[in-house]
Design a protein around this motif. Structure first.
Motif, PDB file in Angstrom:
ATOM      1  N   THR A  38     -61.802 -45.782   0.151  1.00 28.35           N
ATOM      2  CA  THR A  38     -61.906 -46.107  -1.267  1.00 28.35           C
ATOM      3  C   THR A  38     -63.262 -46.730  -1.572  1.00 28.35           C
ATOM      4  OG1 THR A  38     -60.921 -48.290  -0.945  1.00 28.35           O
ATOM      5  CG2 THR A  38     -59.431 -46.530  -1.604  1.00 28.35           C
ATOM      6  N   GLY A  39     -63.672 -46.590  -2.809  1.00 30.76           N
ATOM      7  CA  GLY A  39     -64.863 -47.248  -3.317  1.00 30.76           C
ATOM      8  C   GLY A  39     -66.142 -46.455  -3.106  1.00 30.76           C
ATOM      9  N   ASN A  40     -67.001 -46.492  -4.124  1.00 31.28           N
ATOM     10  CA  ASN A  40     -68.267 -45.776  -4.037  1.00 31.28           C
ATOM     11  C   ASN A  40     -69.109 -46.254  -2.855  1.00 31.28           C
ATOM     12  OD1 ASN A  40     -68.184 -47.978  -6.097  1.00 31.28           O
ATOM     13  ND2 ASN A  40     -70.402 -47.739  -6.099  1.00 31.28           N
ATOM     14  N   GLY A  41     -69.048 -47.522  -2.513  1.00 29.69           N
ATOM     15  CA  GLY A  41     -69.798 -48.019  -1.367  1.00 29.69           C
ATOM     16  C   GLY A  41     -69.377 -47.361  -0.073  1.00 29.69           C
ATOM     17  N   ASN A  42     -68.071 -47.250   0.134  1.00 27.13           N
ATOM     18  CA  ASN A  42     -67.578 -46.602   1.349  1.00 27.13           C
ATOM     19  C   ASN A  42     -67.849 -45.095   1.349  1.00 27.13           C
ATOM     20  OD1 ASN A  42     -66.578 -48.760   2.904  1.00 27.13           O
ATOM     21  ND2 ASN A  42     -64.712 -48.829   1.683  1.00 27.13           N
ATOM     22  N   TYR A  43     -67.651 -44.452   0.207  1.00 24.50           N
ATOM     23  CA  TYR A  43     -67.915 -43.013   0.147  1.00 24.50           C
ATOM     24  C   TYR A  43     -69.399 -42.724   0.400  1.00 24.50           C
ATOM     25  CZ  TYR A  43     -63.324 -41.378  -1.393  1.00 24.50           C
ATOM     26  OH  TYR A  43     -61.988 -41.029  -1.445  1.00 24.50           O
ATOM     27  N   GLY A  44     -70.267 -43.533  -0.189  1.00 22.16           N
ATOM     28  CA  GLY A  44     -71.691 -43.334   0.014  1.00 22.16           C
ATOM     29  C   GLY A  44     -72.110 -43.571   1.452  1.00 22.16           C
ATOM     30  N   ALA A  45     -71.654 -44.688   2.026  1.00 22.31           N
ATOM     31  CA  ALA A  45     -72.031 -45.029   3.403  1.00 22.31           C
ATOM     32  C   ALA A  45     -71.435 -44.051   4.406  1.00 22.31           C
ATOM     33  CB  ALA A  45     -71.597 -46.457   3.729  1.00 22.31           C
ATOM     34  N   ALA A  46     -70.179 -43.677   4.217  1.00 26.36           N
ATOM     35  CA  ALA A  46     -69.546 -42.719   5.129  1.00 26.36           C
ATOM     36  C   ALA A  46     -70.250 -41.368   5.045  1.00 26.36           C
ATOM     37  CB  ALA A  46     -68.065 -42.555   4.800  1.00 26.36           C
ATOM     38  N   GLY A  47     -70.553 -40.940   3.830  1.00 27.87           N
ATOM     39  CA  GLY A  47     -71.257 -39.669   3.659  1.00 27.87           C
ATOM     40  C   GLY A  47     -72.603 -39.666   4.346  1.00 27.87           C
ATOM     41  N   GLN A  48     -73.333 -40.765   4.202  1.00 21.57           N
ATOM     42  CA  GLN A  48     -74.636 -40.870   4.852  1.00 21.57           C
ATOM     43  C   GLN A  48     -74.486 -40.859   6.378  1.00 21.57           C
ATOM     44  OE1 GLN A  48     -76.788 -44.453   3.873  1.00 21.57           O
ATOM     45  NE2 GLN A  48     -78.737 -43.492   4.348  1.00 21.57           N
ATOM     46  N   ALA A  49     -73.475 -41.546   6.883  1.00 24.00           N
ATOM     47  CA  ALA A  49     -73.287 -41.655   8.333  1.00 24.00           C
ATOM     48  C   ALA A  49     -72.824 -40.360   8.983  1.00 24.00           C
ATOM     49  CB  ALA A  49     -72.296 -42.772   8.644  1.00 24.00           C
ATOM     50  N   ILE A  50     -71.956 -39.616   8.293  1.00 21.37           N
ATOM     51  CA  ILE A  50     -71.386 -38.430   8.948  1.00 21.37           C
ATOM     52  C   ILE A  50     -71.848 -37.109   8.359  1.00 21.37           C
ATOM     53  CG2 ILE A  50     -69.378 -39.711   9.774  1.00 21.37           C
ATOM     54  CD1 ILE A  50     -67.727 -38.344   7.615  1.00 21.37           C
ATOM     55  N   GLY A  51     -72.654 -37.163   7.301  1.00 23.37           N
ATOM     56  CA  GLY A  51     -73.285 -35.943   6.812  1.00 23.37           C
ATOM     57  C   GLY A  51     -72.555 -35.162   5.746  1.00 23.37           C
ATOM     58  N   PHE A  52     -72.101 -35.834   4.692  1.00 19.44           N
ATOM     59  CA  PHE A  52     -71.586 -35.123   3.518  1.00 19.44           C
ATOM     60  C   PHE A  52     -71.953 -35.953   2.294  1.00 19.44           C
ATOM     61  CE2 PHE A  52     -68.203 -38.166   3.814  1.00 19.44           C
ATOM     62  CZ  PHE A  52     -67.575 -38.208   2.579  1.00 19.44           C
ATOM     63  N   ASP A  53     -71.922 -35.348   1.127  1.00 19.46           N
ATOM     64  CA  ASP A  53     -72.312 -36.041  -0.095  1.00 19.46           C
ATOM     65  C   ASP A  53     -71.106 -36.779  -0.671  1.00 19.46           C
ATOM     66  OD1 ASP A  53     -73.392 -36.952  -2.450  1.00 19.46           O
ATOM     67  OD2 ASP A  53     -74.210 -35.013  -3.054  1.00 19.46           O
ATOM     68  N   GLY A  54     -70.880 -37.973  -0.159  1.00 12.19           N
ATOM     69  CA  GLY A  54     -69.703 -38.743  -0.552  1.00 12.19           C
ATOM     70  C   GLY A  54     -69.711 -39.195  -1.988  1.00 12.19           C
ATOM     71  N   LEU A  55     -70.877 -39.430  -2.552  1.00 12.71           N
ATOM     72  CA  LEU A  55     -70.936 -39.894  -3.944  1.00 12.71           C
ATOM     73  C   LEU A  55     -70.719 -38.757  -4.939  1.00 12.71           C
ATOM     74  CD1 LEU A  55     -73.847 -42.473  -3.833  1.00 12.71           C
ATOM     75  CD2 LEU A  55     -71.388 -42.916  -3.960  1.00 12.71           C
ATOM     76  N   ASN A  56     -71.338 -37.630  -4.703  1.00 12.93           N
ATOM     77  CA  ASN A  56     -71.204 -36.498  -5.628  1.00 12.93           C
ATOM     78  C   ASN A  56     -69.964 -35.657  -5.371  1.00 12.93           C
ATOM     79  OD1 ASN A  56     -73.582 -36.502  -7.445  1.00 12.93           O
ATOM     80  ND2 ASN A  56     -74.676 -36.509  -5.494  1.00 12.93           N
ATOM     81  N   SER A  57     -69.432 -35.721  -4.160  1.00 12.75           N
ATOM     82  CA  SER A  57     -68.267 -34.901  -3.799  1.00 12.75           C
ATOM     83  C   SER A  57     -67.223 -35.703  -3.021  1.00 12.75           C
ATOM     84  CB  SER A  57     -68.721 -33.700  -2.966  1.00 12.75           C
ATOM     85  OG  SER A  57     -69.640 -32.908  -3.670  1.00 12.75           O
ATOM     86  N   PRO A  58     -66.692 -36.777  -3.606  1.00 12.39           N
ATOM     87  CA  PRO A  58     -65.701 -37.565  -2.879  1.00 12.39           C
ATOM     88  C   PRO A  58     -64.432 -36.769  -2.542  1.00 12.39           C
ATOM     89  CG  PRO A  58     -65.746 -38.223  -5.179  1.00 12.39           C
ATOM     90  CD  PRO A  58     -66.905 -37.298  -4.962  1.00 12.39           C
ATOM     91  N   GLU A  59     -64.162 -35.731  -3.319  1.00  8.53           N
ATOM     92  CA  GLU A  59     -62.974 -34.905  -3.074  1.00  8.53           C
ATOM     93  C   GLU A  59     -63.051 -34.168  -1.736  1.00  8.53           C
ATOM     94  OE1 GLU A  59     -66.043 -32.753  -5.386  1.00  8.53           O
ATOM     95  OE2 GLU A  59     -65.001 -34.635  -5.789  1.00  8.53           O
ATOM     96  N   THR A  60     -64.236 -34.088  -1.160  1.00  4.63           N
ATOM     97  CA  THR A  60     -64.393 -33.460   0.154  1.00  4.63           C
ATOM     98  C   THR A  60     -63.494 -34.127   1.189  1.00  4.63           C
ATOM     99  OG1 THR A  60     -66.677 -32.893  -0.368  1.00  4.63           O
ATOM    100  CG2 THR A  60     -66.073 -32.856   1.955  1.00  4.63           C
ATOM    101  N   VAL A  61     -63.294 -35.432   1.061  1.00  2.00           N
ATOM    102  CA  VAL A  61     -62.454 -36.163   2.026  1.00  2.00           C
ATOM    103  C   VAL A  61     -61.016 -35.646   1.986  1.00  2.00           C
ATOM    104  CG1 VAL A  61     -61.590 -38.433   2.716  1.00  2.00           C
ATOM    105  CG2 VAL A  61     -63.941 -38.188   1.920  1.00  2.00           C
ATOM    106  N   ALA A  62     -60.549 -35.231   0.837  1.00  2.00           N
ATOM    107  CA  ALA A  62     -59.194 -34.689   0.730  1.00  2.00           C
ATOM    108  C   ALA A  62     -59.139 -33.203   1.067  1.00  2.00           C
ATOM    109  CB  ALA A  62     -58.654 -34.900  -0.687  1.00  2.00           C
ATOM    110  N   ASN A  63     -60.243 -32.482   0.856  1.00  2.00           N
ATOM    111  CA  ASN A  63     -60.231 -31.029   0.999  1.00  2.00           C
ATOM    112  C   ASN A  63     -60.697 -30.495   2.344  1.00  2.00           C
ATOM    113  OD1 ASN A  63     -59.389 -30.905  -1.671  1.00  2.00           O
ATOM    114  ND2 ASN A  63     -61.468 -30.778  -2.452  1.00  2.00           N
TER     115      ASN A  63
END
Length: 133
Positions: A38-63
């Motif tokens: 949850t949270g833009n901070g976690n989506y952004g940091a996780a995306g940066q760490a593992i290589g996906f655009d967590g801020l622009n595409s948070p739905e990727t985590v579900a899909n």
């Protein structure tokens, strides 16, 4: 591990003070994945760490099941792993403490403790001390 997305999607979990990982208009950062990132901070940091655009595409985590589990492992190793030896209560604090601990939602904390001790009993292991946050 029961839901791909949070049931109650009414909270966008947008921390407008987070300038490193700012919210994208129209995107929602509610819980998704095995640990419910949850949270833009976690989506952004996780995306940066593992290589996906967590801020622009948070739905990727579900899909995307691979990204989903990578975010769960990232969150666990970044936020929880270091406190496991302090008891189950420390893990509650790290995962959902801001929302539940300190008397904010004692029923939810007690439910978590109940689930945890039930699983420990089924596996024949002691739940240990320091069960509550």
């Amino acid at each position: 591990l029961c839901y791909v997305e949070e049931i109650d999607k009414s909270n966008a979990y947008c921390d407008t003070s987070n300038t490193q990982y700012p919210c994208v208009p129209g995107k929602f950062y509610y819980g998704r994945g095995p640990i419910q990132l949850t949270g833009n901070g976690n989506y952004g940091a996780a995306g940066q760490a593992i290589g996906f655009d967590g801020l622009n595409s948070p739905e990727t985590v579900a899909n995307d099941p691979v990204i989903s589990f990578k975010t769960a492992l990232w969150f666990w190793m970044t936020n929880v792993h270091s406190v496991v030896n302090q008891g189950f209560g420390a893990t509650i604090q790290r995962i959902n403490g801001a929302l539940e601990c300190g008397g904010k939602q004692p029923d939810k904390v007690q439910a978590r403790i109940g689930y945890y001790t039930d699983y420990c009993n089924k596996f024949g292991v002691s739940p240990g001390e320091n069960l509550s946050c």
